[in-house]
Design a protein around this motif. Structure first.
Motif, PDB file in Angstrom:
ATOM      1  N   ASP A 292     -18.029  -7.462 -12.763  1.00 23.29           N
ATOM      2  CA  ASP A 292     -17.220  -6.628 -11.881  1.00 23.29           C
ATOM      3  C   ASP A 292     -18.074  -5.546 -11.220  1.00 23.29           C
ATOM      4  O   ASP A 292     -19.199  -5.269 -11.630  1.00 23.29           O
ATOM      5  CB  ASP A 292     -16.083  -5.975 -12.675  1.00 23.29           C
ATOM      6  N   PRO A 332     -12.260  -4.594 -10.207  1.00 21.32           N
ATOM      7  CA  PRO A 332     -10.898  -4.983 -10.617  1.00 21.32           C
ATOM      8  C   PRO A 332      -9.867  -4.148  -9.874  1.00 21.32           C
ATOM      9  O   PRO A 332      -9.845  -2.919  -9.989  1.00 21.32           O
ATOM     10  CB  PRO A 332     -10.889  -4.708 -12.128  1.00 21.32           C
ATOM     11  N   LYS A 333      -9.035  -4.798  -9.073  1.00 16.94           N
ATOM     12  CA  LYS A 333      -8.007  -4.120  -8.298  1.00 16.94           C
ATOM     13  C   LYS A 333      -6.636  -4.589  -8.775  1.00 16.94           C
ATOM     14  O   LYS A 333      -6.499  -5.632  -9.404  1.00 16.94           O
ATOM     15  CB  LYS A 333      -8.162  -4.410  -6.804  1.00 16.94           C
ATOM     16  N   GLU A 334      -5.653  -3.805  -8.430  1.00 17.80           N
ATOM     17  CA  GLU A 334      -4.275  -4.165  -8.761  1.00 17.80           C
ATOM     18  C   GLU A 334      -3.438  -4.098  -7.495  1.00 17.80           C
ATOM     19  O   GLU A 334      -3.374  -3.064  -6.827  1.00 17.80           O
ATOM     20  CB  GLU A 334      -3.699  -3.221  -9.819  1.00 17.80           C
ATOM     21  N   TYR A 335      -2.828  -5.218  -7.143  1.00 16.08           N
ATOM     22  CA  TYR A 335      -1.943  -5.287  -5.995  1.00 16.08           C
ATOM     23  C   TYR A 335      -0.500  -5.318  -6.501  1.00 16.08           C
ATOM     24  O   TYR A 335      -0.159  -6.113  -7.391  1.00 16.08           O
ATOM     25  CB  TYR A 335      -2.224  -6.536  -5.167  1.00 16.08           C
ATOM     26  N   ARG A 360      -5.031  -9.309 -11.202  1.00 13.19           N
ATOM     27  CA  ARG A 360      -5.014  -8.380 -10.080  1.00 13.19           C
ATOM     28  C   ARG A 360      -3.630  -8.229  -9.457  1.00 13.19           C
ATOM     29  O   ARG A 360      -3.472  -7.419  -8.543  1.00 13.19           O
ATOM     30  CB  ARG A 360      -6.010  -8.828  -9.003  1.00 13.19           C
ATOM     31  N   ARG A 610      -2.522 -14.194  -3.097  1.00 10.36           N
ATOM     32  CA  ARG A 610      -3.831 -13.602  -2.882  1.00 10.36           C
ATOM     33  C   ARG A 610      -4.184 -13.554  -1.394  1.00 10.36           C
ATOM     34  O   ARG A 610      -4.780 -12.590  -0.904  1.00 10.36           O
ATOM     35  CB  ARG A 610      -4.886 -14.403  -3.648  1.00 10.36           C
ATOM     36  N   HIS A 614      -4.855  -9.662   0.207  1.00  8.21           N
ATOM     37  CA  HIS A 614      -6.282  -9.319   0.094  1.00  8.21           C
ATOM     38  C   HIS A 614      -6.739  -8.315   1.137  1.00  8.21           C
ATOM     39  O   HIS A 614      -7.698  -7.569   0.907  1.00  8.21           O
ATOM     40  CB  HIS A 614      -7.127 -10.591   0.165  1.00  8.21           C
TER      41      HIS A 614
END
Length: 798
Positions: A292, A332-335, A360, A610, A614
């Motif tokens: 990451d 590491p992202k969170e949507y 994510r 995704r 994105h």
């Protein structure tokens, strides 16, 4: 011009004169002198021919000819012949010598010399035949040039380290420093490699530009990596795809290995065969990042010579252009995804299960369990204002809701979020990245909520996904509502109603656009994915849309039993965001009708989601997206700052921090744009190479955490000079021809000195050099007299 006549100078000093021309210094006209010479020749021939009649004709003619030559030569000398020319004053005219001092001169020319070293060697060896000869006629000025010019005392001081070549700009700048009438020309020494190309007319016309080229040897070979196209695909597990422009010169039949390096360690390799001597083409590389963070990868190409490689420079003249570095964001992202359904359904269950393994994606669900009651029903002592859904429980309307309020099931969200149902205010909806609608009817959502959803896509830049279930759309049409314009299909209420009344099985086939996008891939390879689609079970409950909107992209089509084709999945851009529609609400049947170990359904939903989230922007959006800078390059940056309601925020206390690899963080000053609200800019000049982290922070007055945005960029040495490194002799020839100058290769440098003309000015002196006193003529007279005397005595003549 001043006239200086009858000067007697040595023959060796004629080199100090320019534009020499022959003439007579006569008081009488030249025509009269010619008549006198012609008459004297006739009289002499008649006189001697008659006196020598006893001799044989051959001897008679020879003696007559000798007498004629003697008379004519004497008369010729009496007419005062001479050479007239302009006397050269070395300090009167300027000649500029411009030497290429750029990094391209570091390119290997031979086994033991670079281009720059070869230039210095040959120039020093021929200095006497070139520079010293020019100094007798001109005042020489020596300059080094890259993006600009710099006066240098000697060619040996060149370092060949300037990062850019601007030939035309350098010539123009040099010419401007001297009066045009006293400028004899410019001599340019270069390999012709140039980045900043300007029209030849950028400098004054009439001044000759003489170019000295440094051509490459015949065995030139080079492999280089051109521009990169980096994409993060929407395939399962999100691999990184790089299209590298590979260029190879004179390497036909050789194999080239392309490596992806992470901190110097290869993580992916590929070998290709070079089929022509002028190879140009993309190479596709795909791999999955193993860690990451902000990651810097290097694409490097190297020749795997089939023959004995010998000297590495023989196979690759320019190692500086063999690699390129790029940066990807693997943090590491969170949507946040909001799934809003008008009733509990199977689609929600299976979608939630499919996205559960996607770290994510944070899926939050809002499911309508009970609608608000329109009337209050009195039932005696058991009457309560609590929602009837909770009959039999405690009479607690604060806990269970009133009868005239809808009841929602909230999953995956905090206790205080969306307690009143679907958001009607931007502050509640805008924190999400994607909104999914499923199973809606006319009483489920209000006009105000539709308007906020439209603003969510148009102004906030969010993504909207509608699951068009045929059963739900029979009584409900979105035609004419706030939602209709953002969707990628055309709404016709009667066609929707008919499709709902005639349900049938249908199959799904990805379009070519869908296959290219990657979101419809069921397997890693395209062939395996097409085979998997051939075995996918049919679905039930298609909402038939007649056409998609102009500009929409159809990713898959549905085929019914009547062999009709309808849009099944379509997307389009709308405002700052995007919208998508799935022409069914029963995609879960794919999971139910396939073996449990089959993961195609989960993969599809992960890829759909995704692809929609994105590129959803945050409240701080970087306007300048460069991820590679050159060392010491002054680069501008800009960011657009929004409030939580995604309105441009003016007068924000924006803070910028740039963290280089080793030095202390820098905080450049930030200025607010006067032309665009919410736009803030700053500049940065990197002082070291490597990965740099950039963070923009906007503090808030409330207790909420500050808004932040982070990105990274790579700083590398400025290697623009090696992008197209081959010497360009044609450009130098064209430059010389256009300006009226001369072009010579470096090996022929001494021949150029005598070919550069001296142009006289108004102050130049004109000199007439008399030649009657030169000894050559007296030797000729003595020889002619002696020969005439000898022949006459031999023939018995007096």
């Amino acid at each position: 011009m001043r006239e200086v006549l009858d000067s007697l100078i040595p023959l060796s000093d004629l080199a100090d004169l320019s534009q020499l021309r022959f003439g007579f210094h006569l008081i009488a006209p030249l025509g009269l002198a010619v008549v006198v010479l012609f008459t004297a020749a006739l009289l002499t021939s008649w006189f001697y021919w008659t006196r020598l009649h006893p001799l044989r004709p051959r001897i008679r003619g020879l003696l007559t000819g000798l007498r004629i030559l003697l008379v004519l030569l004497l008369l010729f000398l009496c007419m005062d012949p001479g050479l007239t020319g302009n006397h050269i004053l070395p300090g009167e005219q300027h000649l500029l010598l411009l030497f290429d001092d750029s990094q391209s001169m570091q390119i290997t020319h031979s086994a033991d010399q670079t281009r720059g070293q070869r230039l210095q060697t040959i120039y020093n060896q021929t200095r006497q035949g070139f520079a010293e000869r020019l100094q007798r006629r001109f005042q020489l000025h020596t300059f080094a040039f890259g993006p600009g010019i710099e006066s240098i005392p000697d060619i040996n001081t060149l370092k060949f380290q300037q990062s850019e070549t601007a030939i035309h700009a350098a010539i123009s700048q040099a010419i401007q420093e001297f009066p045009a009438e006293n400028l004899a020309g410019v001599v340019l020494f270069s390999d012709g490699v140039e980045q900043s190309v300007a029209p030849s007319a950028s400098f004054p016309s009439g001044i000759p530009i003489h170019t000295v080229g440094i051509p490459d040897p015949a065995d030139w070979r080079d492999i280089r990596v051109g521009p990169l196209t980096v994409t993060r695909t929407h395939f399962d597990r999100s691999p990184v795809t790089v299209l590298a422009d590979l260029q190879a010169d004179n390497l036909a039949g050789q194999r080239v290995q392309i490596d992806i390096l992470d901190q110097g360690i290869p993580v992916h390799s590929q070998t290709i065969l070079i089929e022509s001597n002028h190879h140009r083409g993309p190479v596709r590389l795909e791999w999955l990042p193993a860690r990451d963070g902000w990651l810097a990868y290097e694409v490097r190409a190297s020749v795997q010579a089939q023959e004995d490689p010998g000297d590495a420079s023989f196979w690759d003249r320019v190692p500086q252009n063999n690699s390129r570095t790029f940066v990807i964001d693997n943090n590491p992202k969170e949507y946040r995804v909001l799934f809003f359904s008008g009733k509990p359904n199977w689609e929600h269950k299976f979608v939630r299960r499919a996205l559960a393994d996607e770290p994510r994606i944070r899926m939050e669900s809002l499911i309508l369990l009970s609608k608000a009651q329109r009337q209050f029903t009195y039932r005696g002592a058991r009457t309560t204002t609590t929602n009837p859904l909770f009959d039999g429980f405690e009479n607690d309307q604060d806990r269970y809701g009133r009868y005239d309020e809808p009841i929602f099931l909230r999953m995956g969200m905090q206790e205080h979020e969306l307690t009143s149902g679907y958001p009607a205010q931007a502050e509640e909806l805008f924190p999400y990245d994607l909104v999914i609608w499923s199973d809606l009817d006319p009483d489920t959502i209000s006009s105000r909520q539709m308007k906020v959803t439209r603003e969510f896509v148009e102004r906030r830049g969010g993504a909207f996904f509608l699951l068009a279930d045929a059963a739900s759309f029979a009584p409900f049409s979105l035609a004419g509502t706030e939602i209709e314009p953002i969707l990628p299909v055309v709404w016709l209420q009667n066609l929707i109603h008919e499709s709902a009344q005639t349900p049938s099985l249908f199959s799904v086939t990805p379009t070519q656009d869908g296959e290219i996008s990657g979101i419809w891939a069921l397997e890693t390879s395209p062939e395996a994915s097409r085979q998997a689609w051939d075995t996918m079970p049919p679905l039930f409950g298609l909402t038939q849309f007649p056409v998609s909107r102009a500009g929409a992209q159809v990713g898959a089509t549905a085929q019914t039993g009547s062999n009709q084709e309808h849009p099944f999945f379509a997307t389009q851009r709308y405002g700052k965001g995007k919208s998508a529609i799935l022409a069914t609400g029963e995609s879960w049947l794919w999971q139910m009708h396939t073996p449990s170990q089959n993961s195609h359904y989960e993969r599809l939903w992960r890829q759909w989601v995704r692809s929609l989230v994105h590129d959803v922007p945050g409240p701080i959006q970087f306007r300048v997206q460069r991820d590679t800078l050159a060392l010491h390059e002054r680069a501008p940056f800009a960011a657009l700052v929004h409030t939580l309601a995604y309105d441009p925020q003016e007068n924000a206390p924006v803070q910028v921090e740039i963290r280089p690899p080793s030095l202390t963080p820098e905080t450049p000053p930030v200025t607010e744009s006067l032309h665009e609200p919410g736009l803030y800019g700053w500049e940065f000049t990197p002082a070291e190479t490597g990965l740099h982290h950039l963070r923009v922070t906007v503090p808030t007055e409330s207790e909420d955490s500050p808004r932040e945005a982070e990105r990274a960029f790579w700083v590398e040495p400025d290697h623009r000079e090696f992008a197209s490194p081959q010497a360009d002799m044609r450009a130098l020839e064209a430059l010389a021809q256009h300006s009226g100058g001369l072009f010579v290769p470096l090996d022929d440098l001494p021949t150029l000195a005598d070919r550069i003309p001296y142009t006289p000015t108004h102050s130049s002196a004109t000199t007439h050099v008399a030649i009657w006193h030169w000894p050559l003529f007296y030797w000729i007279l003595m020889i002619l007299f002696t020969l005439d005397w000898y022949l006459r005595r031999k023939q018995g003549q007096p």
